[in-house]
Enzyme design. Structure first.
Site, PDB file in Angstrom:
ATOM      1  CG  ASP B   8      -1.778   1.123   1.410  1.00  0.00           C
ATOM      2  OD1 ASP B   8      -2.261   1.634   0.388  1.00  0.00           O
ATOM      3  OD2 ASP B   8      -2.015   1.539   2.568  1.00  0.00           O
ATOM      4  CG  ASP B  10      -2.076   7.302   0.469  1.00  0.00           C
ATOM      5  OD1 ASP B  10      -1.034   7.767  -0.015  1.00  0.00           O
ATOM      6  OD2 ASP B  10      -3.193   7.396  -0.074  1.00  0.00           O
ATOM      7  CG  ASP B 131      -2.733   2.336   6.447  1.00  0.00           C
ATOM      8  OD1 ASP B 131      -2.996   1.922   5.301  1.00  0.00           O
ATOM      9  OD2 ASP B 131      -2.946   3.497   6.811  1.00  0.00           O
TER      10      ASP B 131
END
Lengths: 180, 180
Positions: B8, B10, B131
């Site tokens: 990922d 961000d 996240d």
């Protein structure tokens, strides 16, 4: 749970062939036909001019629709989870243009269901509708090859010649769903 | 064949938290801390201002790097097929910005290995480093949860607090590769 379908943009939702012909004619004065380039790669067909065209601002934004695509995608969405999966990363300019093109022609597709990628090898769906064997050969589900000049001599995947044939081919999958 | 990792952007490759704090402070005059927002969703943490920030031109282009990300991704690429998989479609402005950000900070990543998507449910890799549990909960491989304020109270995935911990966790997978 609905079965999943990944649908390619260029050459499947968008009719790239006449668009390539238009750009090529503007650049060279020569009008190509499907017969001239049948069985050739995109690169060979346009003598290397293809990549020049696809890097011109507006190329992807102004692509014409493939006949029957809007109605067929809308229809498939009733029984399948449809993802638009386009190999856009090679041409960075195409990212916003493809997004806007989808918003204009397919406003009913949610952003959650749009994927712009490089290769498609990590995309896992039950079906992949695509014109390129480089994608179909490595897909995790059932490959469905949309007819194009560059795949005309390739016969190792189920070919469809139109969106009407896509719907016909997948009709059995809908029926299966109703029975369950 | 190398095992595949989806990473990922961000909150994993890019350090979004201080960037959010900066934008929030510019807008409200209030400097938040990790303690203020621990366990909250991004929406609640920034009182709905989050989506305003992420639609501002430049937000994604100017994100700071997560500490150790460049070296760690480069290192993982030696033994794994690494894909960058970012849920960019919700914020169309982010598409070119994320592409340029990657080109600046991770120029060694090939366009074939970049995916901008909506949801990540059709992404199939052996590992997903992310996240957000909305992505980790439905991934096909092993989920690895990168620590963030919004997941601090969630404990159903393997947590890593830094890129050093990612490398440590995956060390065994490299060793396995050498043995084979």
């Amino acid at each position: 749970m609905k079965k999943t379908i990944a649908i390619d943009m260029d050459g499947v939702m968008a009719d790239t062939e006449p668009h390539f012909f238009d750009y090529y004619e503007q650049e060279t004065g020569i009008r190509l036909t499907r017969q001239d380039i049948a069985g050739m790669t995109e690169y060979d067909a346009f003598k290397g001019k293809g990549h020049g065209m696809v890097n011109k601002p507006g190329f992807f934004r102004t692509l014409p629709l493939m006949e029957g695509a809007v109605e067929a995608v809308k229809s498939l969405m009733e029984d399948f989870e449809v993802y638009i999966v386009s190999a856009a990363m090679e041409f960075p300019l195409s990212l916003p243009e493809k997004y806007e093109w989808l918003a204009e022609h397919f406003p009913f597709i949610h952003w959650r269901n749009i994927v712009f990628c490089g290769d498609k090898s990590i995309i896992k769906t039950d079906f992949l509708i695509d014109d390129h064997c480089k994608n179909l050969d490595y897909c995790h589900g059932k490959p469905i090859m949309f007819d194009a000049f560059h795949n005309t001599n390739l016969h190792h995947h189920q070919r469809v010649n139109s969106w009407a044939e896509v719907l016909e081919l997948l009709e059995g999958e809908r029926a299966a769903k109703v029975k369950n």
